[in-house]
Scaffold this motif. Structure first.
Motif, PDB file in Angstrom:
ATOM      1  N   LEU A 153      73.331  19.902  70.246  1.00 23.65           N
ATOM      2  CA  LEU A 153      73.317  21.119  71.061  1.00 23.65           C
ATOM      3  C   LEU A 153      74.657  21.196  71.769  1.00 23.65           C
ATOM      4  O   LEU A 153      75.044  20.254  72.464  1.00 23.65           O
ATOM      5  N   TRP A 154      75.367  22.310  71.604  1.00 24.69           N
ATOM      6  CA  TRP A 154      76.695  22.446  72.214  1.00 24.69           C
ATOM      7  C   TRP A 154      76.722  23.769  72.974  1.00 24.69           C
ATOM      8  O   TRP A 154      76.831  24.832  72.384  1.00 24.69           O
ATOM      9  N   ILE A 155      76.578  23.701  74.289  1.00 25.86           N
ATOM     10  CA  ILE A 155      76.550  24.918  75.109  1.00 25.86           C
ATOM     11  C   ILE A 155      77.506  24.784  76.273  1.00 25.86           C
ATOM     12  O   ILE A 155      77.829  23.675  76.695  1.00 25.86           O
ATOM     13  N   SER A 156      77.947  25.929  76.793  1.00 26.16           N
ATOM     14  CA  SER A 156      78.899  25.931  77.911  1.00 26.16           C
ATOM     15  C   SER A 156      78.284  26.432  79.209  1.00 26.16           C
ATOM     16  O   SER A 156      78.976  26.595  80.197  1.00 26.16           O
ATOM     17  N   SER A 157      76.995  26.729  79.207  1.00 26.90           N
ATOM     18  CA  SER A 157      76.291  27.052  80.452  1.00 26.90           C
ATOM     19  C   SER A 157      74.835  26.657  80.289  1.00 26.90           C
ATOM     20  O   SER A 157      74.343  26.490  79.174  1.00 26.90           O
ATOM     21  N   GLN A 158      74.141  26.518  81.423  1.00 31.48           N
ATOM     22  CA  GLN A 158      72.776  26.004  81.408  1.00 31.48           C
ATOM     23  C   GLN A 158      71.739  27.108  81.653  1.00 31.48           C
ATOM     24  O   GLN A 158      70.601  26.811  82.006  1.00 31.48           O
ATOM     25  N   THR A 159      72.106  28.374  81.477  1.00 30.48           N
ATOM     26  CA  THR A 159      71.147  29.461  81.663  1.00 30.48           C
ATOM     27  C   THR A 159      70.115  29.431  80.540  1.00 30.48           C
ATOM     28  O   THR A 159      70.373  28.877  79.456  1.00 30.48           O
ATOM     29  N   ASN A 160      68.953  30.036  80.789  1.00 27.48           N
ATOM     30  CA  ASN A 160      67.897  30.086  79.758  1.00 27.48           C
ATOM     31  C   ASN A 160      68.420  30.723  78.483  1.00 27.48           C
ATOM     32  O   ASN A 160      68.125  30.265  77.370  1.00 27.48           O
ATOM     33  N   LYS A 161      69.202  31.785  78.648  1.00 28.82           N
ATOM     34  CA  LYS A 161      69.746  32.494  77.487  1.00 28.82           C
ATOM     35  C   LYS A 161      70.658  31.578  76.674  1.00 28.82           C
ATOM     36  O   LYS A 161      70.546  31.513  75.441  1.00 28.82           O
ATOM     37  N   ALA A 162      71.554  30.868  77.363  1.00 32.11           N
ATOM     38  CA  ALA A 162      72.489  29.981  76.660  1.00 32.11           C
ATOM     39  C   ALA A 162      71.740  28.851  75.951  1.00 32.11           C
ATOM     40  O   ALA A 162      72.086  28.478  74.819  1.00 32.11           O
ATOM     41  N   VAL A 163      70.713  28.291  76.611  1.00 30.99           N
ATOM     42  CA  VAL A 163      69.940  27.202  76.012  1.00 30.99           C
ATOM     43  C   VAL A 163      69.219  27.679  74.762  1.00 30.99           C
ATOM     44  O   VAL A 163      69.238  27.018  73.710  1.00 30.99           O
ATOM     45  N   LYS A 164      68.575  28.851  74.849  1.00 31.49           N
ATOM     46  CA  LYS A 164      67.841  29.385  73.687  1.00 31.49           C
ATOM     47  C   LYS A 164      68.787  29.685  72.526  1.00 31.49           C
ATOM     48  O   LYS A 164      68.483  29.384  71.370  1.00 31.49           O
ATOM     49  N   GLU A 165      69.928  30.279  72.848  1.00 31.29           N
ATOM     50  CA  GLU A 165      70.918  30.567  71.798  1.00 31.29           C
ATOM     51  C   GLU A 165      71.452  29.274  71.188  1.00 31.29           C
ATOM     52  O   GLU A 165      71.671  29.193  69.979  1.00 31.29           O
ATOM     53  N   GLY A 166      71.642  28.254  72.039  1.00 34.07           N
ATOM     54  CA  GLY A 166      72.148  26.965  71.547  1.00 34.07           C
ATOM     55  C   GLY A 166      71.169  26.294  70.603  1.00 34.07           C
ATOM     56  O   GLY A 166      71.566  25.758  69.563  1.00 34.07           O
ATOM     57  N   PHE A 167      69.872  26.326  70.955  1.00 34.60           N
ATOM     58  CA  PHE A 167      68.865  25.703  70.086  1.00 34.60           C
ATOM     59  C   PHE A 167      68.645  26.508  68.806  1.00 34.60           C
ATOM     60  O   PHE A 167      68.197  25.955  67.803  1.00 34.60           O
ATOM     61  N   ALA A 168      68.973  27.779  68.850  1.00 30.65           N
ATOM     62  CA  ALA A 168      68.863  28.605  67.641  1.00 30.65           C
ATOM     63  C   ALA A 168      70.007  28.332  66.673  1.00 30.65           C
ATOM     64  O   ALA A 168      69.932  28.711  65.499  1.00 30.65           O
ATOM     65  N   SER A 169      71.062  27.680  67.167  1.00 33.30           N
ATOM     66  CA  SER A 169      72.221  27.409  66.298  1.00 33.30           C
ATOM     67  C   SER A 169      72.673  25.957  66.439  1.00 33.30           C
ATOM     68  O   SER A 169      73.852  25.683  66.670  1.00 33.30           O
ATOM     69  N   LEU A 170      71.716  25.018  66.333  1.00 33.16           N
ATOM     70  CA  LEU A 170      72.048  23.599  66.391  1.00 33.16           C
ATOM     71  C   LEU A 170      72.956  23.224  65.219  1.00 33.16           C
ATOM     72  O   LEU A 170      72.813  23.776  64.119  1.00 33.16           O
ATOM     73  N   LYS A 171      73.864  22.280  65.459  1.00 28.95           N
ATOM     74  CA  LYS A 171      74.820  21.900  64.415  1.00 28.95           C
ATOM     75  C   LYS A 171      74.594  20.456  63.984  1.00 28.95           C
ATOM     76  O   LYS A 171      74.114  19.623  64.770  1.00 28.95           O
ATOM     77  N   PRO A 172      74.940  20.142  62.737  1.00 31.01           N
ATOM     78  CA  PRO A 172      74.815  18.747  62.286  1.00 31.01           C
ATOM     79  C   PRO A 172      75.692  17.838  63.136  1.00 31.01           C
ATOM     80  O   PRO A 172      76.818  18.190  63.492  1.00 31.01           O
ATOM     81  N   VAL A 173      75.194  16.658  63.466  1.00 34.64           N
ATOM     82  CA  VAL A 173      75.923  15.750  64.351  1.00 34.64           C
ATOM     83  C   VAL A 173      77.241  15.288  63.728  1.00 34.64           C
ATOM     84  O   VAL A 173      78.184  14.918  64.438  1.00 34.64           O
ATOM     85  N   LYS A 174      77.332  15.324  62.397  1.00 38.11           N
ATOM     86  CA  LYS A 174      78.563  14.877  61.727  1.00 38.11           C
ATOM     87  C   LYS A 174      79.768  15.715  62.145  1.00 38.11           C
ATOM     88  O   LYS A 174      80.902  15.240  62.106  1.00 38.11           O
ATOM     89  N   GLU A 175      79.531  16.964  62.555  1.00 39.95           N
ATOM     90  CA  GLU A 175      80.633  17.824  62.989  1.00 39.95           C
ATOM     91  C   GLU A 175      81.314  17.273  64.248  1.00 39.95           C
ATOM     92  O   GLU A 175      82.423  17.690  64.584  1.00 39.95           O
ATOM     93  N   TYR A 176      80.630  16.355  64.936  1.00 35.27           N
ATOM     94  CA  TYR A 176      81.164  15.808  66.187  1.00 35.27           C
ATOM     95  C   TYR A 176      81.523  14.332  66.060  1.00 35.27           C
ATOM     96  O   TYR A 176      81.735  13.654  67.068  1.00 35.27           O
ATOM     97  N   ASP A 177      81.612  13.835  64.830  1.00 35.13           N
ATOM     98  CA  ASP A 177      81.964  12.426  64.622  1.00 35.13           C
ATOM     99  C   ASP A 177      83.332  12.088  65.212  1.00 35.13           C
ATOM    100  O   ASP A 177      83.512  11.035  65.832  1.00 35.13           O
ATOM    101  N   ASN A 178      84.294  12.977  65.017  1.00 40.14           N
ATOM    102  CA  ASN A 178      85.645  12.702  65.528  1.00 40.14           C
ATOM    103  C   ASN A 178      85.666  12.612  67.049  1.00 40.14           C
ATOM    104  O   ASN A 178      86.426  11.820  67.627  1.00 40.14           O
ATOM    105  N   LEU A 179      84.844  13.429  67.703  1.00 41.68           N
ATOM    106  CA  LEU A 179      84.746  13.363  69.166  1.00 41.68           C
ATOM    107  C   LEU A 179      84.202  11.998  69.588  1.00 41.68           C
ATOM    108  O   LEU A 179      84.684  11.386  70.554  1.00 41.68           O
ATOM    109  N   TYR A 180      83.210  11.508  68.843  1.00 45.27           N
ATOM    110  CA  TYR A 180      82.651  10.181  69.113  1.00 45.27           C
ATOM    111  C   TYR A 180      83.690   9.091  68.882  1.00 45.27           C
ATOM    112  O   TYR A 180      83.829   8.168  69.698  1.00 45.27           O
TER     113      TYR A 180
END
Length: 688
Positions: A129-156
């Protein structure tokens, strides 16, 4: 089947559970029909310590340095194992089909979650889940567009490389210094060059020698202009300045040129975290840590600002469609917002939208959620207002002025007057101050009216938190998320102290900078490392190459300390002796004030260095009494009339057990939980 959602903090988990319908509350998690929401407590795990990797490394000695392990594993932190067990048992449930990482959307947040999933050996699919605000709208939109964790391997990989680099440099250099000079001396790849910035500014101030100089000004109807000269400090002699004035008075002045220029200044870009911390320090005197805490509260609890730990001042283009809602949310705080809404919520400062300049997160701006001002503290309201006013500037017209320059010649000398007229106040509605206006004419004769003023050069100002943050940002020292923590660590380890609004290096800190390697003091090496960490996060640099380079640098740093001929003096040592063993006592700062501790490794004696002001009232003058520890035991004393009293309960004599308990409470150090490195340092110093 259900998703296991891992948040970073209980408060975030609670809010996520409300949005996702997880209404069943348990001790360490929330559950709903489709989700189980649990949380970390920041880091639940850390890198293994040297003694975990090699028995020889258990003892602090120069012979075992540098420590360069082939692999550094992770281990649970002692006070958070209960939560780790909960996450592990939830992950093993048969109805859990996948995990969602919902920790902070940044480098450290990624590391928190990855270490947990790695430790519990989670072998099911993982999403992010990658969101830039904690509003209900942002959370719902974030869960509707979850990304594979591999996209963040380099960050790790970047976060892991940062942790290992700090382990290698911090532990090795700190051990080398501590063993060689027999005192708790902490150094690190970011904190040491940061400390050096404060010291270098202090050196500039110490080297400064004030010089007196003179200026000659011409006064025309209340407007003043200084005589033009190549170097404004060149007139060092009063008689010479007076001679020039005598010569000028023999001529009449004349307006020889008038030029006009239209100037336009656009509103500043929205805040990133570091600039917000700098301005909050300048305006309100807030520390970097306090500002971060306040803006984190606005983000997590009140949900009225976007993700705070950002290093970008730009917005992504997909945010254009949200501008109207954000304006509506702040309309009660910014009077101009209603005008901007009537104008179609048109963003004037279009350069603020730049996808290429948005890093992990966009600039700090208000969310679409209307604030409940009655729930904000005064400090939170101040920070929110700063963010809102900067955001509102995006919709305002530029500040426009007409500037007029008038050149007056007297003999061979020139005086240039400037006056400005505001054409459009734009975003500076509450800041506009017009200069005094006069109608000048070409060829106009000017009556000589000169004044000689004595001035003195001023020393550079000492660094405060705002100016130190600016230097840290300039030299790439740390990240927006870590800079406040670095400043606090330097203060806590008694290398730096706050004196009023300024920062100052302590005698211990000054010595450390002489003892440590020059390569670790200059910001260039650390800035290079931070740049490489950013490149790792974007897949442009190999993390193994980075660690290999850090290991090489670590070996050089330790070798230089081993071979150093520098001497060290412990300034915290006092001339007072321990009543138990006769060793010298050492002064130590704690949150409850200064305490004296025995320097003997096998002696546990310690007491307050200063008397503690208590709520116990003097029976004579009814003022607060001091609690004194001395040869006659523990007792209360009034500093106003000298009255003394023995601490008793209900006029009974205090038992030995009660006296021991009171002393323990008085001497208690309320410092926060120690880091593994701090605990290891303390243990090593006790063993020496």
């Amino acid at each position: 089947m259900k998703q296991l959602i891992l948040a970073e903090k209980p408060s975030v988990a609670r809010d996520l559970s409300k949005t996702l319908g997880a209404t069943q509350k348990h001790k360490n998690y929330f559950e709903g029909d489709k989700v189980v929401v649990t949380w970390a407590l920041g880091h639940l795990l850390g890198l293994q310590m040297p003694e975990d990797l090699n028995k020889k490394w258990g003892k602090w000695q120069m012979e075992t340095l540098p420590m360069l392990p082939k692999k550094i594993g992770i281990k649970p932190l002692p006070k958070t194992q209960g939560q780790l067990k909960t996450i592990s048992s939830l992950a093993k449930r048969k109805d859990i089909k996948e995990a969602v990482i919902a920790t902070d959307a940044g480098r450290e947040g990624e590391l928190v979650a990855r270490w947990i999933l790695q430790y519990i050996r989670f072998n099911k699919p993982v999403k992010r889940l990658w969101i830039s605000s904690q509003t209900n709208k942002a959370v719902k939109e974030g869960f509707a567009s979850l990304k594979p964790v591999k996209e963040y391997d380099n960050l790790y990989y970047s976060a892991l490389a940062r942790a290992k680099a700090d382990w290698l440099v911090g532990l090795n250099v700190t051990r080398a210094l501590t063993v060689k000079y027999d005192d708790n001396l902490s150094a690190g790849r970011v904190q040491t060059p940061t400390l050096a910035q404060v010291d270098q500014q202090a050196q500039k101030i110490n080297r400064f020698k004030p010089q007196q100089y003179y200026t000659i000004s011409l006064d025309v109807a209340g407007q003043k202009a200084d005589r033009q000269q190549k170097d404004k400090y060149q007139l060092k002699d009063l008689p010479a300045a007076q001679e020039i004035v005598k010569e000028l008075e023999t001529h009449s002045g004349k307006v020889v040129d008038i030029s006009q220029k239209d100037k336009s200044q656009q509103a500043p870009l929205p805040y990133d975290l570091t600039e917000l911390q700098r301005e909050a320090n300048q305006i309100y005197g807030y520390s970097a840590k306090k500002t971060l805490s306040l803006v984190q509260s606005l983000y997590e609890i009140h949900k009225i600002v976007s993700y705070p730990r950002t290093d970008s001042k730009y917005l992504s283009t997909d945010l254009k469609s949200t501008m109207k809602e954000r304006l509506q949310a702040i309309s009660n705080l910014v009077p101009e917002a209603k005008h901007y809404l009537a104008n179609g919520s048109h963003v004037v400062l279009q350069k603020a939208f730049n996808d290429k300049k948005v890093t992990d997160h966009h600039a700090l701006i208000p969310t679409e959620q209307k604030p409940r001002y009655e729930k904000l503290s005064q400090d939170e309201h101040r920070i929110y207002s700063m963010i809102v006013k900067r955001f509102a500037g995006l919709f305002a017209q530029p500040y426009q002025i007409k500037q007029e320059k008038i050149t007056v010649q007297t003999g061979q000398d020139i005086f240039v007057f400037t006056q400005e007229k505001v054409v459009e106040a734009g975003w500076k509605t509450d800041k506009v101050q017009e200069s005094k206006q006069r109608d000048w004419q070409i060829g106009e004769k000017i009556t000589p009216k000169f004044k000689v003023s004595a001035k003195q050069t001023t020393p550079p100002a000492p660094l405060n938190e705002g100016s130190l943050l600016a230097k840290m940002e300039k030299y790439g020292l740390g990240t927006p998320a870590t800079r406040a923590e670095i400043i606090e660590k330097l203060v806590k380890t008694e290398l730096m102290e706050r004196t009023g609004k300024s920062l100052q290096v302590t005698p211990k800190g000054k010595q450390l900078l002489h003892l440590v390697n020059p390569a670790l003091i200059t910001p260039e090496l650390t800035a290079k490392w931070e740049k490489q960490l950013e490149q790792i996060a974007h897949g442009k640099y190999n993390s193994q190459n980075f660690i290999s380079e850090i290991e090489k640098e670590t070996g050089q740093l330790v070798a230089e300390i081993k071979n150093s001929q520098q001497k060290y003096q412990d300034h915290s040592l006092t001339s007072k002796k321990c009543p138990k063993c006769g060793s010298l006592l050492k002064e130590k700062n704690t949150r409850n004030g200064k305490i004296l501790v025995c320097t003997a490794p096998d002696c546990d004696y310690h007491r307050r260095a200063e008397a503690k002001v208590t709520n116990h009232r003097c029976p004579q003058c009814h003022r607060k009494m001091l609690l004194i520890e001395g040869k006659n035991g523990t007792y209360f004393r009034c500093k106003y009339d000298g009255t003394t009293e023995k601490p008793t309960g209900k006029n009974k004599k205090m038992t030995k057990h009660e006296e021991k308990r009171l002393l323990k409470k008085v001497n208690q150090d309320d410092e926060p939980v120690e880091s593994p490195l701090a605990a290891a340092l303390k243990k090593a110093m006790q063993e020496k």
